[in-house]
Design an enzyme around this catalytic site. Structure first.
Site, PDB file in Angstrom:
ATOM      1  N   ASP A  13     -47.388-136.353  33.844  1.00  0.00           N
ATOM      2  CA  ASP A  13     -46.508-136.409  32.266  1.00  0.00           C
ATOM      3  C   ASP A  13     -46.850-136.420  31.434  1.00  0.00           C
ATOM      4  O   ASP A  13     -46.619-136.610  30.041  1.00  0.00           O
ATOM      5  CB  ASP A  13     -47.320-138.105  32.549  1.00  0.00           C
ATOM      6  CG  ASP A  13     -47.170-138.801  33.292  1.00  0.00           C
ATOM      7  OD1 ASP A  13     -45.884-138.512  34.315  1.00  0.00           O
ATOM      8  OD2 ASP A  13     -47.629-139.334  33.865  1.00  0.00           O
ATOM      9  N   GLY A  15     -44.173-134.036  30.159  1.00  0.00           N
ATOM     10  CA  GLY A  15     -42.855-133.671  29.613  1.00  0.00           C
ATOM     11  C   GLY A  15     -42.291-132.649  30.249  1.00  0.00           C
ATOM     12  O   GLY A  15     -41.440-132.079  29.834  1.00  0.00           O
ATOM     13  N   LYS A  16     -42.495-132.092  31.475  1.00  0.00           N
ATOM     14  CA  LYS A  16     -41.778-131.347  32.424  1.00  0.00           C
ATOM     15  C   LYS A  16     -40.562-131.874  32.162  1.00  0.00           C
ATOM     16  O   LYS A  16     -39.556-130.757  32.246  1.00  0.00           O
ATOM     17  CB  LYS A  16     -42.610-131.177  33.671  1.00  0.00           C
ATOM     18  CG  LYS A  16     -44.231-131.200  33.306  1.00  0.00           C
ATOM     19  CD  LYS A  16     -44.679-131.217  35.709  1.00  0.00           C
ATOM     20  CE  LYS A  16     -44.278-132.490  35.572  1.00  0.00           C
ATOM     21  NZ  LYS A  16     -45.585-133.216  34.932  1.00  0.00           N
ATOM     22  N   GLY A  40     -42.467-138.581  37.810  1.00  0.00           N
ATOM     23  CA  GLY A  40     -40.677-138.964  37.603  1.00  0.00           C
ATOM     24  C   GLY A  40     -40.885-138.817  36.287  1.00  0.00           C
ATOM     25  O   GLY A  40     -41.452-138.126  35.158  1.00  0.00           O
ATOM     26  N   HIS A  41     -40.112-137.653  36.138  1.00  0.00           N
ATOM     27  CA  HIS A  41     -39.946-136.451  34.883  1.00  0.00           C
ATOM     28  C   HIS A  41     -38.240-137.120  34.200  1.00  0.00           C
ATOM     29  O   HIS A  41     -37.136-137.463  34.645  1.00  0.00           O
ATOM     30  CB  HIS A  41     -39.145-135.482  35.573  1.00  0.00           C
ATOM     31  CG  HIS A  41     -40.321-134.837  36.117  1.00  0.00           C
ATOM     32  ND1 HIS A  41     -40.139-133.721  37.026  1.00  0.00           N
ATOM     33  CD2 HIS A  41     -41.271-135.210  36.890  1.00  0.00           C
ATOM     34  CE1 HIS A  41     -41.693-133.266  37.799  1.00  0.00           C
ATOM     35  NE2 HIS A  41     -42.200-134.609  37.516  1.00  0.00           N
ATOM     36  N   GLN A 225     -45.947-133.289  38.586  1.00  0.00           N
ATOM     37  CA  GLN A 225     -47.874-133.297  38.646  1.00  0.00           C
ATOM     38  C   GLN A 225     -48.677-131.992  37.420  1.00  0.00           C
ATOM     39  O   GLN A 225     -47.629-131.865  37.010  1.00  0.00           O
ATOM     40  CB  GLN A 225     -48.492-133.753  39.961  1.00  0.00           C
ATOM     41  CG  GLN A 225     -48.585-135.031  41.115  1.00  0.00           C
ATOM     42  CD  GLN A 225     -46.946-134.866  41.890  1.00  0.00           C
ATOM     43  OE1 GLN A 225     -47.207-133.888  42.441  1.00  0.00           O
ATOM     44  NE2 GLN A 225     -46.689-135.889  41.905  1.00  0.00           N
ATOM     45  N   ARG A 304     -47.503-148.297  34.762  1.00  0.00           N
ATOM     46  CA  ARG A 304     -48.952-147.940  34.285  1.00  0.00           C
ATOM     47  C   ARG A 304     -49.206-148.134  32.852  1.00  0.00           C
ATOM     48  O   ARG A 304     -48.634-146.282  32.586  1.00  0.00           O
ATOM     49  CB  ARG A 304     -49.286-147.806  35.184  1.00  0.00           C
ATOM     50  CG  ARG A 304     -49.667-148.484  36.748  1.00  0.00           C
ATOM     51  CD  ARG A 304     -50.965-147.809  37.486  1.00  0.00           C
ATOM     52  NE  ARG A 304     -49.988-146.682  38.184  1.00  0.00           N
ATOM     53  CZ  ARG A 304     -50.414-145.544  39.583  1.00  0.00           C
ATOM     54  NH1 ARG A 304     -51.775-145.967  39.618  1.00  0.00           N
ATOM     55  NH2 ARG A 304     -50.186-144.415  39.778  1.00  0.00           N
TER      56      ARG A 304
HETATM   57  P1  GDP Z   1     -42.537-134.747  33.188  1.00  0.00           P
HETATM   58  O1  GDP Z   1     -43.326-136.321  34.092  1.00  0.00           O
HETATM   59  O2  GDP Z   1     -43.845-134.099  33.010  1.00  0.00           O
HETATM   60  O3  GDP Z   1     -41.396-135.371  33.014  1.00  0.00           O
HETATM   61  O4  GDP Z   1     -43.366-135.947  32.253  1.00  0.00           O
HETATM   62  P2  GDP Z   1     -42.473-137.738  31.883  1.00  0.00           P
HETATM   63  O5  GDP Z   1     -41.013-137.875  31.789  1.00  0.00           O
HETATM   64  O6  GDP Z   1     -43.127-139.393  33.248  1.00  0.00           O
HETATM   65  O7  GDP Z   1     -43.310-138.653  30.371  1.00  0.00           O
HETATM   66  C1  GDP Z   1     -43.181-137.479  29.021  1.00  0.00           C
HETATM   67  C2  GDP Z   1     -42.682-138.488  28.300  1.00  0.00           C
HETATM   68  O8  GDP Z   1     -42.837-138.248  26.875  1.00  0.00           O
HETATM   69  C3  GDP Z   1     -41.044-139.365  28.779  1.00  0.00           C
HETATM   70  O9  GDP Z   1     -41.240-140.504  28.165  1.00  0.00           O
HETATM   71  C4  GDP Z   1     -40.405-138.338  27.549  1.00  0.00           C
HETATM   72  O10 GDP Z   1     -38.977-138.781  27.413  1.00  0.00           O
HETATM   73  C5  GDP Z   1     -41.400-138.119  26.557  1.00  0.00           C
HETATM   74  N1  GDP Z   1     -41.518-137.344  25.745  1.00  0.00           N
HETATM   75  C6  GDP Z   1     -40.875-135.469  25.862  1.00  0.00           C
HETATM   76  N2  GDP Z   1     -41.368-134.778  25.160  1.00  0.00           N
HETATM   77  C7  GDP Z   1     -41.897-135.543  24.015  1.00  0.00           C
HETATM   78  C8  GDP Z   1     -41.856-135.247  22.312  1.00  0.00           C
HETATM   79  O11 GDP Z   1     -41.638-134.083  21.899  1.00  0.00           O
HETATM   80  N3  GDP Z   1     -42.254-136.820  21.615  1.00  0.00           N
HETATM   81  C9  GDP Z   1     -42.152-137.693  22.170  1.00  0.00           C
HETATM   82  N4  GDP Z   1     -42.300-138.448  21.538  1.00  0.00           N
HETATM   83  N5  GDP Z   1     -41.417-137.913  23.423  1.00  0.00           N
HETATM   84  C10 GDP Z   1     -42.025-137.194  23.684  1.00  0.00           C
HETATM   85  P1  IMO Z   2     -45.269-136.603  36.830  1.00  0.00           P
HETATM   86  O1  IMO Z   2     -45.005-135.323  38.053  1.00  0.00           O
HETATM   87  C1  IMO Z   2     -49.017-138.090  36.763  1.00  0.00           C
HETATM   88  C2  IMO Z   2     -51.571-139.661  40.218  1.00  0.00           C
HETATM   89  C3  IMO Z   2     -51.171-141.142  40.502  1.00  0.00           C
HETATM   90  C4  IMO Z   2     -52.832-141.387  41.380  1.00  0.00           C
HETATM   91  C5  IMO Z   2     -52.642-139.519  41.578  1.00  0.00           C
HETATM   92  C6  IMO Z   2     -52.570-140.115  43.601  1.00  0.00           C
HETATM   93  O2  IMO Z   2     -44.346-137.684  36.695  1.00  0.00           O
HETATM   94  O3  IMO Z   2     -45.713-135.540  36.811  1.00  0.00           O
HETATM   95  P2  IMO Z   2     -50.766-140.231  45.208  1.00  0.00           P
HETATM   96  O4  IMO Z   2     -48.841-141.158  44.707  1.00  0.00           O
HETATM   97  O5  IMO Z   2     -49.973-138.911  44.598  1.00  0.00           O
HETATM   98  O6  IMO Z   2     -50.700-140.119  45.889  1.00  0.00           O
HETATM   99  O7  IMO Z   2     -51.469-140.107  43.054  1.00  0.00           O
HETATM  100  O8  IMO Z   2     -51.637-138.838  41.229  1.00  0.00           O
HETATM  101  N1  IMO Z   2     -49.827-138.967  40.194  1.00  0.00           N
HETATM  102  C7  IMO Z   2     -48.929-138.342  38.910  1.00  0.00           C
HETATM  103  N2  IMO Z   2     -50.552-138.767  37.497  1.00  0.00           N
HETATM  104  N3  IMO Z   2     -48.054-138.135  36.542  1.00  0.00           N
HETATM  105  C8  IMO Z   2     -47.388-137.929  38.147  1.00  0.00           C
HETATM  106  O9  IMO Z   2     -46.381-137.342  38.084  1.00  0.00           O
HETATM  107  C9  IMO Z   2     -48.126-138.211  39.425  1.00  0.00           C
HETATM  108  N4  IMO Z   2     -47.888-138.324  40.534  1.00  0.00           N
HETATM  109  C10 IMO Z   2     -48.969-138.657  40.904  1.00  0.00           C
HETATM  110  O10 IMO Z   2     -51.317-141.542  39.460  1.00  0.00           O
HETATM  111  O11 IMO Z   2     -54.197-141.095  40.552  1.00  0.00           O
HETATM  112 MG    MG Z   3     -44.140-138.401  34.881  1.00  0.00          MG
END
Ligand code: GDP
Ligand code: IMO
Ligand code: MG
Length: 425
Positions: A13, A15-16, A40-41, A225, A304
């Site tokens: 998470d 911000g990939k 979840g990206h 991840q 969560r």
């Molecule tokens: P990923 O799994 O690495 O793609 O990251 P997620 O999408 O799960 O979580 C990143 C969250 O931060 C998302 O809600 C993005 O829209 C948000 N986000 C990404 N870059 C920035 C930033 O520079 N600032 C803020 N405030 N939010 C950001």
């Molecule tokens: P992105 O790509 C954050 C965490 C779960 C749990 C552990 C194992 O959005 O960054 P699993 O479902 O793989 O058996 O869960 O890994 N986890 C993540 N945490 N971002 C993710 O993906 C994750 N994918 C799995 O919360 O702790």
């Molecule tokens: Mg994510």
């Protein structure tokens, strides 16, 4: 111009999704190489929010080809739902621009039931899995009873494989976890209509990659991840079931390591973690709450609340070393605005010693005390700033400290979730 690997440098998470979308214009082909819909990206374009679980985050650029590599575990029902949702928003999701490797393993109905049943049966050692069947699917791949995407084109073979796998699954489900056993018919009834719709997307992704390289196209490998959730190098057993490190882009996409290219580590300006496991710099106080609220730190997959804490440079140093990170995209710097003082963890105290990297013993990271360095915060909102020089001095010093610890440059600074809220250096 070389190919790019995008990896999460922390616990996911980071911000990939945003960065993959941002860098896509200069790329021809975007490939996911591991993980599944535990990811979840998030990509925000024109005020619209897209959360991609399986489909590469380059898909919003109409002229790009996206592929799901053999290293991914794919839930076919989720894949089809994701396609439908994107199509409804006017995005072309035809097989011409979206490919699934023949060799990609499929998450079957019994994987999901087993994943949840196992987790629920645990008392004090829950992993915090997303319950999407990721672990059980990789498990079947390793013990050689997995169902692969290519099997959808041969329903007799698919039925045979399901019939072979089920007795053992049912024994586990019923005897160990008190769940209802599944029949071959149950499973086939779910898979048959899916198969027909999925088969047109099957492709030899490794050859698609090779053709792209031959025509001088650039490829981006999108990790899911983060390095510290890697099944080998992460905080085992509180990890996911795949290798999240950059090296797996080679095996998980089907390309020789010598052709991979640069490695962009996505680093959140602070640290978050979803699920269980050690987290030395975690803040269970008002500052942690500030990060959580201001950063909207709620999981994109399960909703969560994400645990929050200070930036951990010892973890980052390990990621740079293991993944060969060549540059950093620093995200969510805007979230730190308004904190008068910022702490960064520079090393750990462990068994009376000062160590620069996480200890190697199981759960070693639960037994360290972070050594912090204090840096100045800044009061200004930075989310509309367009150049590096505009950033407050304290923000520039924060970035410089990260570069010093990591030994690589921060080339992208993200100051908000939208594409345009980005400073390229
Ligand atoms: P990923 O799994 O690495 O793609 O990251 P997620 O999408 O799960 O979580 C990143 C969250 O931060 C998302 O809600 C993005 O829209 C948000 N986000 C990404 N870059 C920035 C930033 O520079 N600032 C803020 N405030 N939010 C950001
Ligand atoms: P992105 O790509 C954050 C965490 C779960 C749990 C552990 C194992 O959005 O960054 P699993 O479902 O793989 O058996 O869960 O890994 N986890 C993540 N945490 N971002 C993710 O993906 C994750 N994918 C799995 O919360 O702790
Ligand atoms: Mg994510």
């Amino acid at each position: 111009m070389s190919n790019l690997i995008i990896i999460g440098a922390q616990w996911g998470d980071e911000g990939k999704g945003k960065i993959v979308d941002l860098l896509s214009p200069d790329i021809s082909l975007i490939v996911r190489f591991q993980g599944g819909n535990n990811a979840g990206h998030t990509v925000i374009v024109g005020g619209k929010k897209y959360i991609l679980h399986l489909i590469p985050s380059g898909i919003l650029h109409p002229d790009k080809i996206c592929a799901i590599g053999n290293g991914v575990v794919l839930d076919p029902a989720v894949f089809l739902e994701e396609i439908e949702a994107l199509e409804a928003q006017g995005i072309d999701m035809s097989p011409g621009r979206l490919k699934i490797s023949y060799k990609t393993h499929l998450i079957m109905p019994y994987h999901k039931v087993l994943d949840r049943a196992r987790e629920e049966s645990k008392t004090d050692d829950k992993i915090g899995t997303t319950g999407r069947g990721i672990g059980p699917c990789y498990e079947d791949k390793a013990i050689r009873i997995g169902v692969r995407a290519c099997d959808l084109a041969d329903l007799d073979l698919l039925r045979k494989k399901v019939a072979r796998a089920l007795p053992e699954k049912n024994t586990l489900l019923f005897n160990c976890y008190g769940r209802q056993p599944l029949t071959v018919e149950d499973v086939m009834k779910e898979m048959e209509p899916i198969a027909e719709r999925l088969v047109p997307y099957l492709a030899d992704v490794s050859t698609v990659i090779d053709d792209c390289l031959k025509s001088k196209g650039r490829i981006m490998f999108e990790g899911a991840q983060g390095l510290h959730l890697d099944v080998d190098h992460g905080t085992y057993p509180f990890v996911t079931s795949s290798n999240t490190s950059s090296g797996n882009a080679s095996v998980g996409a089907g390309i020789a390591p010598s052709k991979l290219g640069r490695v962009v580590g996505i680093v959140k300006a602070y640290t978050t973690r979803v699920g269980s496991g050690p987290f030395p710099t975690e803040l269970n106080d008002a500052t942690g709450k500030y990060m959580q609220t201001k950063g909207a730190e709620f999981g994109s997959t399960t909703g969560r609340t994400r645990r929050c804490g200070w930036l951990d440079l010892a973890l980052l140093r390990e990621t740079v070393r293991l993944c060969g990170v060549t540059e950093i995209a620093l995200t969510k710097l805007d979230v730190l605005s308004g904190l008068s003082e910022l702490l960064v963890c520079t090393s750990y105290e462990y068994e009376g010693r000062n160590i620069l990297y996480p200890p190697q013993m199981e759960n070693g990271l639960s037994h360290v005390s972070p050594i912090y360095e204090k840096l100045h915060g800044w009061a200004e909102d930075i989310e509309n700033m367009k150049s590096y020089d505009q950033l407050p001095k304290a923000a520039r010093d924060y970035i410089a400290r990260i570069e010093e610890a990591a030994g690589v440059p921060v080339t992208i600074v993200s100051v908000g979730p939208a594409r345009e809220q980005t400073i390229m250096r």
